[in-house]
Design a protein around this motif. Structure first.
Motif, mmCIF file in Angstrom:
data_model
loop_
_atom_site.group_PDB
_atom_site.id
_atom_site.type_symbol
_atom_site.label_atom_id
_atom_site.label_comp_id
_atom_site.label_asym_id
_atom_site.label_seq_id
_atom_site.Cartn_x
_atom_site.Cartn_y
_atom_site.Cartn_z
ATOM 1 N N MET A 1 -10.255 24.157 -6.984
ATOM 2 C CA MET A 1 -10.776 23.254 -5.958
ATOM 3 C C MET A 1 -9.715 22.213 -5.608
ATOM 4 S SD MET A 1 -14.213 20.932 -6.154
ATOM 5 C CE MET A 1 -14.725 19.921 -4.787
ATOM 6 N N THR A 2 -9.455 22.062 -4.327
ATOM 7 C CA THR A 2 -8.460 21.112 -3.865
ATOM 8 C C THR A 2 -9.140 19.878 -3.300
ATOM 9 O OG1 THR A 2 -6.994 22.936 -3.287
ATOM 10 C CG2 THR A 2 -6.473 20.788 -2.359
ATOM 11 N N GLY A 3 -8.577 18.714 -3.591
ATOM 12 C CA GLY A 3 -9.144 17.472 -3.095
ATOM 13 C C GLY A 3 -8.772 17.205 -1.648
ATOM 14 N N TYR A 4 -9.014 15.987 -1.224
ATOM 15 C CA TYR A 4 -8.739 15.581 0.153
ATOM 16 C C TYR A 4 -8.086 14.207 0.089
ATOM 17 C CZ TYR A 4 -9.608 15.292 5.218
ATOM 18 O OH TYR A 4 -9.480 15.208 6.573
ATOM 19 N N PHE A 5 -6.987 14.051 0.822
ATOM 20 C CA PHE A 5 -6.158 12.855 0.718
ATOM 21 C C PHE A 5 -6.237 12.039 2.005
ATOM 22 C CE2 PHE A 5 -1.514 11.274 -0.002
ATOM 23 C CZ PHE A 5 -1.997 10.051 -0.445
ATOM 24 N N ILE A 6 -6.765 10.821 1.886
ATOM 25 C CA ILE A 6 -6.903 9.907 3.024
ATOM 26 C C ILE A 6 -6.024 8.683 2.779
ATOM 27 C CG2 ILE A 6 -8.494 8.460 4.364
ATOM 28 C CD1 ILE A 6 -10.773 10.286 3.378
ATOM 29 N N THR A 7 -5.291 8.260 3.797
ATOM 30 C CA THR A 7 -4.521 7.019 3.685
ATOM 31 C C THR A 7 -4.954 6.041 4.760
ATOM 32 O OG1 THR A 7 -2.704 7.961 5.020
ATOM 33 C CG2 THR A 7 -2.513 8.122 2.624
ATOM 34 N N LEU A 8 -4.889 4.755 4.408
ATOM 35 C CA LEU A 8 -5.221 3.677 5.321
ATOM 36 C C LEU A 8 -3.953 2.882 5.609
ATOM 37 C CD1 LEU A 8 -8.015 4.551 4.369
ATOM 38 C CD2 LEU A 8 -8.650 2.138 4.129
ATOM 39 N N GLU A 9 -3.715 2.616 6.891
ATOM 40 C CA GLU A 9 -2.506 1.904 7.303
ATOM 41 C C GLU A 9 -2.853 0.826 8.318
ATOM 42 O OE1 GLU A 9 0.408 2.339 6.007
ATOM 43 O OE2 GLU A 9 0.499 4.376 5.211
ATOM 44 N N GLY A 10 -1.918 -0.097 8.514
ATOM 45 C CA GLY A 10 -2.109 -1.157 9.499
ATOM 46 C C GLY A 10 -1.275 -2.372 9.164
ATOM 47 N N VAL A 11 -1.193 -3.291 10.092
ATOM 48 C CA VAL A 11 -0.443 -4.525 9.866
ATOM 49 C C VAL A 11 -1.165 -5.387 8.844
ATOM 50 C CG1 VAL A 11 0.602 -4.513 12.171
ATOM 51 C CG2 VAL A 11 -1.596 -5.674 11.808
ATOM 52 N N GLU A 12 -0.493 -6.456 8.391
ATOM 53 C CA GLU A 12 -1.104 -7.369 7.429
ATOM 54 C C GLU A 12 -2.389 -7.971 8.022
ATOM 55 O OE1 GLU A 12 0.632 -7.638 4.429
ATOM 56 O OE2 GLU A 12 1.866 -6.141 5.457
ATOM 57 N N GLY A 13 -3.436 -8.024 7.198
ATOM 58 C CA GLY A 13 -4.687 -8.629 7.642
ATOM 59 C C GLY A 13 -5.530 -7.771 8.560
ATOM 60 N N SER A 14 -5.280 -6.468 8.581
ATOM 61 C CA SER A 14 -6.016 -5.580 9.490
ATOM 62 C C SER A 14 -7.371 -5.140 8.939
ATOM 63 C CB SER A 14 -5.170 -4.346 9.829
ATOM 64 O OG SER A 14 -4.814 -3.640 8.651
ATOM 65 N N GLY A 15 -7.673 -5.505 7.696
ATOM 66 C CA GLY A 15 -8.996 -5.202 7.151
ATOM 67 C C GLY A 15 -9.082 -3.961 6.296
ATOM 68 N N LYS A 16 -7.950 -3.401 5.910
ATOM 69 C CA LYS A 16 -7.949 -2.165 5.121
ATOM 70 C C LYS A 16 -8.676 -2.317 3.785
ATOM 71 C CE LYS A 16 -3.403 -1.979 5.349
ATOM 72 N NZ LYS A 16 -3.548 -2.540 4.026
ATOM 73 N N SER A 17 -8.422 -3.430 3.107
ATOM 74 C CA SER A 17 -8.993 -3.606 1.769
ATOM 75 C C SER A 17 -10.518 -3.682 1.805
ATOM 76 C CB SER A 17 -8.411 -4.846 1.089
ATOM 77 O OG SER A 17 -8.677 -6.005 1.856
ATOM 78 N N GLY B 1 6.675 16.274 -0.965
ATOM 79 C CA GLY B 1 6.101 16.903 0.224
ATOM 80 C C GLY B 1 4.614 16.696 0.423
ATOM 81 N N LEU B 2 3.999 15.811 -0.354
ATOM 82 C CA LEU B 2 2.559 15.592 -0.224
ATOM 83 C C LEU B 2 2.255 14.725 1.001
ATOM 84 C CD1 LEU B 2 -0.313 15.893 -1.364
ATOM 85 C CD2 LEU B 2 0.104 13.787 -2.679
ATOM 86 N N ILE B 3 1.572 15.320 1.979
ATOM 87 C CA ILE B 3 1.214 14.650 3.230
ATOM 88 C C ILE B 3 -0.296 14.405 3.244
ATOM 89 C CG2 ILE B 3 1.205 14.837 5.760
ATOM 90 C CD1 ILE B 3 3.985 14.631 4.590
ATOM 91 N N PRO B 4 -0.760 13.257 3.727
ATOM 92 C CA PRO B 4 -2.205 13.010 3.805
ATOM 93 C C PRO B 4 -2.912 14.023 4.705
ATOM 94 C CG PRO B 4 -0.959 10.986 4.142
ATOM 95 C CD PRO B 4 0.031 12.106 4.201
ATOM 96 N N ASP B 5 -4.166 14.298 4.384
ATOM 97 C CA ASP B 5 -4.997 15.122 5.261
ATOM 98 C C ASP B 5 -5.461 14.301 6.463
ATOM 99 O OD1 ASP B 5 -5.305 17.642 3.629
ATOM 100 O OD2 ASP B 5 -6.023 16.153 2.180
ATOM 101 N N LEU B 6 -5.669 13.013 6.230
ATOM 102 C CA LEU B 6 -6.149 12.111 7.282
ATOM 103 C C LEU B 6 -5.557 10.723 7.049
ATOM 104 C CD1 LEU B 6 -8.071 11.200 9.600
ATOM 105 C CD2 LEU B 6 -9.852 10.914 7.858
ATOM 106 N N THR B 7 -5.060 10.111 8.114
ATOM 107 C CA THR B 7 -4.565 8.736 8.045
ATOM 108 C C THR B 7 -5.302 7.904 9.085
ATOM 109 O OG1 THR B 7 -2.356 9.401 7.291
ATOM 110 C CG2 THR B 7 -2.555 7.228 8.326
ATOM 111 N N LEU B 8 -5.915 6.823 8.628
ATOM 112 C CA LEU B 8 -6.611 5.898 9.518
ATOM 113 C C LEU B 8 -5.729 4.673 9.715
ATOM 114 C CD1 LEU B 8 -10.181 6.041 7.931
ATOM 115 C CD2 LEU B 8 -9.350 7.321 9.922
ATOM 116 N N VAL B 9 -5.339 4.418 10.950
ATOM 117 C CA VAL B 9 -4.538 3.245 11.270
ATOM 118 C C VAL B 9 -5.464 2.186 11.877
ATOM 119 C CG1 VAL B 9 -2.767 2.300 12.788
ATOM 120 C CG2 VAL B 9 -2.351 4.438 11.583
ATOM 121 N N PHE B 10 -5.560 1.060 11.190
ATOM 122 C CA PHE B 10 -6.406 -0.042 11.657
ATOM 123 C C PHE B 10 -5.563 -0.922 12.570
ATOM 124 C CE2 PHE B 10 -8.406 1.696 7.994
ATOM 125 C CZ PHE B 10 -9.765 1.643 8.284
ATOM 126 N N ASP B 11 -5.794 -0.755 13.864
ATOM 127 C CA ASP B 11 -4.943 -1.391 14.870
ATOM 128 C C ASP B 11 -5.513 -2.731 15.320
ATOM 129 O OD1 ASP B 11 -2.802 -1.522 16.826
ATOM 130 O OD2 ASP B 11 -4.376 -1.158 18.306
#
Length: 211
Positions: A1-17, A126-136
């Protein structure tokens, strides 16, 4: 079974945490096993590197040295935490990953982007995220948020937050450019309320992950 990799990105204070906690709770309610993590610093080695990277007293830290420290921390993070969790079939959500290095050290610092791609590839194997959410969000607004958080915690702002507005505008532009090039990247309007932002996130999760 393979997992799923999500990353969160954005400028400082964008609300990721804030959003990463909501995402974990939401996915766990759907019976997914979820691990939240972050860069830099979510390993013992990473904590030591983080102290160097974010120390506001290190004004003379060279951009290339900064780049190498971030990618060294990432190598440890991927090997020790991310890959083992994915192998166990878990959803891994990371607050920052490879796109942050391209945005901050590539676009904003002006370091050669091909070099960054090569170092990222070495660090991640070579590990690339399956999904990246950019908080703009406009940095002029998000930096005010970040400073309020720092003020409430009575802590000193970090070295990256202290960069001028032009630097953070370049970071924002980088993320928007990357989203045009990478199908895995989705843009979230982070200028809205917490609940409105999370509503956008849930739509994207249903589109990309939940079947």
């Amino acid at each position: 079974m393979t997992g799923y990799f999500i990353t969160l990105e954005g400028v400082e204070g964008s609300g990721k945490s804030t959003q990463i906690k909501l995402i974990k709770k939401y996915l766990e309610s759907l019976n997914y096993e979820v691990i939240n993590t972050f860069e830099p610093g979510d390993t013992e080695v990473g904590q030591e590197i983080r102290r160097i990277l974010l120390n506001p007293n290190h004004e003379n830290l060279l951009p290339k040295a900064e780049l190498l420290l971030y990618t060294a921390e990432r190598a440890q993070h991927v090997s020790e935490l991310i890959k083992p969790s994915l192998k166990e079939g878990k959803i891994v959500i990371s607050d920052r990953y490879i796109d942050a290095t391209m945005a901050y050290q590539g676009y904003a610092r002006g370091i050669n982007k091909s070099l960054i791609e090569e170092l990222n590839n070495i660090a991640t194997e070579g590990l690339i995220p399956d999904l990246t959410l950019v908080f703009d969000i406009n940095p002029s607004l998000s930096l005010q948020r970040a400073k309020r958080v720092t003020s409430k915690s009575n802590s000193q702002g970090d070295r990256i937050e202290a960069e001028n507005l032009s630097f953070h505008q370049k970071v924002r532009k980088a993320y928007l450019d990357l989203a045009q090039k990478e199908d895995r990247i989705e843009i979230v309007d982070a200028s809205k309320s917490i609940n409105e932002v999370f509503d956008q996130v849930k739509i994207l999760l249903k589109k990309r992950l939940i079947r």
